[in-house]
Design a protein around this motif. Structure first.
Motif, mmCIF file in Angstrom:
data_model
loop_
_atom_site.group_PDB
_atom_site.id
_atom_site.type_symbol
_atom_site.label_atom_id
_atom_site.label_comp_id
_atom_site.label_asym_id
_atom_site.label_seq_id
_atom_site.Cartn_x
_atom_site.Cartn_y
_atom_site.Cartn_z
ATOM 1 N N LEU A 112 33.403 -42.242 -59.061
ATOM 2 C CA LEU A 112 32.893 -42.544 -57.722
ATOM 3 C C LEU A 112 32.270 -41.322 -57.052
ATOM 4 C CD1 LEU A 112 35.038 -41.416 -55.353
ATOM 5 C CD2 LEU A 112 36.418 -43.266 -56.263
ATOM 6 N N ASP A 113 32.492 -40.117 -57.593
ATOM 7 C CA ASP A 113 31.878 -38.919 -57.012
ATOM 8 C C ASP A 113 30.742 -38.371 -57.874
ATOM 9 O OD1 ASP A 113 33.486 -38.001 -59.056
ATOM 10 O OD2 ASP A 113 34.257 -36.273 -57.947
ATOM 11 N N TRP A 114 30.120 -39.233 -58.676
ATOM 12 C CA TRP A 114 28.926 -38.857 -59.435
ATOM 13 C C TRP A 114 27.729 -39.599 -58.848
ATOM 14 C CZ3 TRP A 114 30.579 -39.607 -65.285
ATOM 15 C CH2 TRP A 114 31.654 -38.747 -65.571
ATOM 16 N N ARG A 115 26.622 -38.906 -58.715
ATOM 17 C CA ARG A 115 25.383 -39.505 -58.218
ATOM 18 C C ARG A 115 24.217 -39.124 -59.124
ATOM 19 N NH1 ARG A 115 25.920 -43.345 -53.996
ATOM 20 N NH2 ARG A 115 28.053 -42.999 -53.263
ATOM 21 N N ARG A 116 23.368 -40.106 -59.375
ATOM 22 C CA ARG A 116 22.193 -39.862 -60.204
ATOM 23 C C ARG A 116 21.028 -39.474 -59.294
ATOM 24 N NH1 ARG A 116 21.671 -41.262 -65.402
ATOM 25 N NH2 ARG A 116 23.323 -42.845 -65.243
ATOM 26 N N GLY A 117 20.804 -38.173 -59.179
ATOM 27 C CA GLY A 117 19.720 -37.680 -58.354
ATOM 28 C C GLY A 117 18.446 -37.544 -59.176
ATOM 29 N N SER A 118 17.561 -36.720 -58.710
ATOM 30 C CA SER A 118 16.314 -36.469 -59.434
ATOM 31 C C SER A 118 16.160 -34.962 -59.593
ATOM 32 C CB SER A 118 15.127 -37.053 -58.665
ATOM 33 O OG SER A 118 13.920 -36.803 -59.330
ATOM 34 N N PRO A 119 16.249 -34.440 -60.824
ATOM 35 C CA PRO A 119 16.313 -35.188 -62.085
ATOM 36 C C PRO A 119 17.714 -35.228 -62.707
ATOM 37 C CG PRO A 119 15.660 -32.935 -62.531
ATOM 38 C CD PRO A 119 15.962 -33.005 -61.052
ATOM 39 N N ILE B 157 22.224 -35.471 -62.749
ATOM 40 C CA ILE B 157 23.438 -36.095 -62.225
ATOM 41 C C ILE B 157 24.249 -34.999 -61.548
ATOM 42 C CG2 ILE B 157 25.604 -37.238 -62.849
ATOM 43 C CD1 ILE B 157 24.093 -38.466 -65.231
ATOM 44 N N ILE B 158 24.635 -35.231 -60.307
ATOM 45 C CA ILE B 158 25.384 -34.224 -59.567
ATOM 46 C C ILE B 158 26.699 -34.817 -59.066
ATOM 47 C CG2 ILE B 158 23.292 -33.026 -58.850
ATOM 48 C CD1 ILE B 158 23.662 -34.280 -56.064
ATOM 49 N N ARG B 159 27.628 -33.925 -58.717
ATOM 50 C CA ARG B 159 28.879 -34.380 -58.118
ATOM 51 C C ARG B 159 28.679 -34.497 -56.612
ATOM 52 N NH1 ARG B 159 33.511 -34.174 -60.508
ATOM 53 N NH2 ARG B 159 33.134 -32.290 -61.699
ATOM 54 N N SER B 160 28.774 -35.732 -56.142
ATOM 55 C CA SER B 160 28.566 -35.990 -54.721
ATOM 56 C C SER B 160 29.100 -37.372 -54.386
ATOM 57 C CB SER B 160 27.076 -35.914 -54.359
ATOM 58 O OG SER B 160 26.858 -36.342 -53.027
ATOM 59 N N ARG B 161 29.518 -37.546 -53.133
ATOM 60 C CA ARG B 161 29.944 -38.871 -52.664
ATOM 61 C C ARG B 161 29.026 -39.360 -51.558
ATOM 62 N NH1 ARG B 161 36.505 -38.012 -52.541
ATOM 63 N NH2 ARG B 161 36.538 -40.273 -52.267
ATOM 64 N N THR B 162 27.877 -38.709 -51.435
ATOM 65 C CA THR B 162 26.910 -39.043 -50.395
ATOM 66 C C THR B 162 25.827 -39.946 -50.941
ATOM 67 O OG1 THR B 162 27.309 -36.869 -49.380
ATOM 68 C CG2 THR B 162 25.346 -38.084 -48.666
ATOM 69 N N GLU B 163 25.604 -41.069 -50.298
ATOM 70 C CA GLU B 163 24.623 -42.051 -50.763
ATOM 71 C C GLU B 163 23.220 -41.474 -50.811
ATOM 72 O OE1 GLU B 163 23.326 -46.676 -49.708
ATOM 73 O OE2 GLU B 163 25.039 -45.726 -48.722
ATOM 74 N N ALA B 164 22.902 -40.549 -49.912
ATOM 75 C CA ALA B 164 21.566 -39.962 -49.868
ATOM 76 C C ALA B 164 21.248 -39.129 -51.106
ATOM 77 C CB ALA B 164 21.421 -39.104 -48.614
ATOM 78 N N ALA C 216 30.667 -52.552 -52.125
ATOM 79 C CA ALA C 216 32.038 -52.911 -51.745
ATOM 80 C C ALA C 216 33.035 -52.430 -52.783
ATOM 81 C CB ALA C 216 32.143 -54.425 -51.573
ATOM 82 N N ILE C 217 32.681 -52.565 -54.061
ATOM 83 C CA ILE C 217 33.558 -52.116 -55.148
ATOM 84 C C ILE C 217 33.723 -50.600 -55.098
ATOM 85 C CG2 ILE C 217 33.724 -51.882 -57.657
ATOM 86 C CD1 ILE C 217 32.398 -54.673 -57.835
ATOM 87 N N LEU C 218 32.616 -49.894 -54.887
ATOM 88 C CA LEU C 218 32.659 -48.433 -54.810
ATOM 89 C C LEU C 218 33.590 -47.978 -53.695
ATOM 90 C CD1 LEU C 218 31.485 -45.734 -55.865
ATOM 91 C CD2 LEU C 218 29.683 -45.986 -54.150
ATOM 92 N N ALA C 219 33.510 -48.640 -52.551
ATOM 93 C CA ALA C 219 34.369 -48.265 -51.424
ATOM 94 C C ALA C 219 35.833 -48.598 -51.704
ATOM 95 C CB ALA C 219 33.896 -48.986 -50.156
#
Length: 424
Positions: free
Chosen positions: A250-257, A259-266, A147-150
Motif C-alpha cells: 500500500l506504500d508503493w506508487r508507480r510514478g514516472s518513470p 516505482i517509489i515508496r509513497s502513500r500519496t495519491e499524487a 476503498a480496498i486500499l484504504a
C-alpha cells in the motif's frame, strides 16, 4: 471459525499430522498422579523447527491469515477479510450503487460477498462491452480499488504486532555466514515493516536509501556491513532480512518513470495486485515478476526450508511453484501451518488425536496433495493445524541476543519511560 474466535495464541492450539495415528495435540496429557498418559507432538514439532532454522536457506511465506493477529485499540479496524472488503466497497459506492453494478452482470447475482469474483466479472464486462454501462462499471472498479486500499491500511505505530515481532526476531537473527532470511508475503499491509522497525531490524526490500526511495531489483543483491575505519574488513551486521511483497504494498506508487515508496495519491497509481482472477497474469509485470522470480529461485536452492503460515494456497501462481519445487528439489523442507485441516466441530471435543480423515475446515486440493505426499512417508513435510500466532510461539530462538541488541532495548525503554513521565 467458532473454535478459533477469541482464542488466545498458544502452542497448545497446534496439532501435528502423524501419518500413523492422525493429528496429535501438541501438549502431553498428564493424570492427577502426575503420570503422562499421552505423549504429545511437542518434541517432534520442536525438532522440525530446529532443523528448518538450521537450513542454509530459510524462507517464510505468509498471506492474509497472518495479519488477523495484528490488534488495534478496541473499536479500531483490524485486518480485513474478504467480507470486510466487500463492506468497505459498499460503503464507498453506496448499497444502491453496488446493486446497480451487480444488476448489469447476470452471473454476479449469486456470488455472495465475494469481492474478488465481483471485480473479476467487472473487468471482463469492461473488456467485452463498449457502451455507457461499461463506463459505469469502470468507475465502480476505480472506486472499489480505492476503498480496498484504504481498508487494508490498518497498521500503525500503536498496533499490537506481538506475533510478527516474535517471529521476525527468531527467524531473521541468523549466523552471518548464512544467507539472509527471505520473507515472502501476499499482504499489502505493513505488519512486517512495523515489526522490524520496533526491533531495529534492517529490511532489504528492493528500495533505495534515497529520498524518495526508488525501487530497483538490484537492491536485493546489496547487504549492510559495519566498518569502523577504511582499513577494517567488512563486518556483516546482524538482524537483516529480505522482504518480498508478491502482490505489492500500500506504500508503493508507480510514478514516472520509477516505482517509489509513497502513500500519496499524487505520486502515482498504487502498485497492488487487487483481488481478482487475473492475479496470475498481473504477477508477470514489474515489480511482481522480480518478486516471483526470487521466490521460485529460492525454492530451488539446496538445503532450503520453507515455513508457510496464513497462506491459503488459493493463488495458483504461488502454489504451483511450491508443488513443483517439492517434487524437483530433494533438499527442500516444508513446514505448513493452517487452520484448514480440521473442522471446528472436531476440535471442540479436544481429543488427544484427531483422525486423519476428520472433516476439514476448508476444502483445498493443495492441502490434500500435501497430506498425500506425507502419507507416502516423505520426511521433508511437517503439517500443522493452527494459526500464525500459535506457530510464532513454538519457533525456537536459536541465536542468543547480543549485547548490542540488549543495549538498544534498554535505550528504547528509557526513552519510552521518559516520554511517559516514568523515572523510577
Amino acid at each position: 471459525m467458532v473454535f478459533w474466535n477469541g482464542r488466545p495464541a498458544a502452542a497448545a492450539n497446534l496439532r501435528l499430522l502423524n501419518t500413523n495415528v492422525g493429528w496429535k495435540r501438541y501438549e502431553d496429557t498428564v493424570d492427577l498422579d502426575g503420570k503422562t498418559t499421552f505423549f504429545g507432538a511437542n518434541r517432534e514439532v520442536e525438532l522440525s523447527f530446529a532443523t528448518a532454522l538450521n537450513a542454509s536457506n530459510l524462507l517464510l511465506l505468509t498471506g492474509a491469515g497472518s495479519s488477523f493477529c495484528a490488534r488495534n485499540a478496541q473499536g479500531a479496524a483490524g485486518a480485513p477479510g474478504m467480507g470486510d472488503l466487500w463492506d468497505a466497497v459498499e460503503a464507498k459506492v453506496t448499497a444502491p450503487g453496488m446493486a446497480e453494478v451487480i444488476a448489469l452482470i447476470p452471473t454476479a447475482a449469486g456470488i455472495g460477498k465475494n469481492i474478488e469474483k465481483l471485480l473479476t466479472l467487472c473487468k471482463l464486462y469492461v473488456s467485452l462491452f463498449l457502451d455507457a454501462n461499461s463506463n459505469k462499471v469502470e468507475a465502480f472498479i476505480k472506486a472499489a480499488e480505492k476503498a480496498i486500499l484504504a481498508r487494508v491500511d490498518f497498521v500503525g505505530s500503536t498496533t499490537d504486532l506481538t506475533s510478527h515481532r516474535s517471529l521476525v526476531r527468531k527467524i531473521a537473527r541468523r549466523g552471518i555466514r548464512k544467507p539472509r532470511t527471505k520473507i515472502f508475503t501476499t499482504n499489502y499491509d505493513l505488519c512486517f515493516e512495523y515489526a522490524a522497525q520496533g526491533q531495529q531490524f534492517v529490511i532489504v526490500d528492493g528500495f533505495s536509501h534515497t529520498t524518495p526511495q526508488v525501487y530497483d531489483r538490484a537492491h536485493f543483491s546489496y547487504d549492510t556491513v559495519r566498518r569502523g575505519s577504511a582499513d577494517d574488513a567488512p563486518d556483516y551486521i546482524e538482524n537483516v532480512f529480505h522482504l518480498y511483497k508478491l502482490h505489492g504494498s500500500l506504500d508503493w506508487r508507480r510514478g514516472s518513470p520509477s516505482i517509489i515508496r509513497s502513500r500519496t495519491e499524487a505520486d502515482g497509481s498504487p502498485v497492488l495486485i487487487f483481488p481478482r482472477d487475473t492475479k496470475y497474469q498481473e504477477a508477470f509485470e514489474t515489480p511482481y515478476l522480480d518478486m516471483m522470480g526470487a521466490f521460485q529461485t529460492a525454492l530451488r536452492e539446496p538445503d532450503t526450508a520453507l515455513i508457510v503460515s496464513g497462506f491459503g494456497f488459493k493463488d495458483d501462481h504461488i502454489s504451483k511453484p511450491i508443488m513443483a519445487a517439492l517434487e524437483a528439489n530433494m533438499g527442500l523442507r516444508v513446514v505448513l501451518c493452517d487452520v484448514a485441516f480440521i473442522s471446528d466441530a472436531t476440535l471442540e471435543a479436544e481429543p488427544d488425536v484427531v483422525p486423519k480423515n476428520a472433516p476439514r475446515m476448508f476444502a483445498n486440493p493443495y492441502f490434500e496433495q500435501f497430506i498425500a505426499i506425507a502419507e507416502q512417508g516423505d520426511p521433508r513435510l511437517t503439517l500443522l493445524n493452527g494459526r500464525f500466532e500459535d506457530l510464532a510461539l513454538v519457533v525456537p530462538d536459536l541465536v542468543s541476543q547480543t549485547e548490542r541488541e540488549r543495549h538498544a532495548e534498554r535505550m528504547i525503554a528509557a526513552r519510552t519511560n521518559a516520554a511517559n513521565g516514568v523515572f523510577a
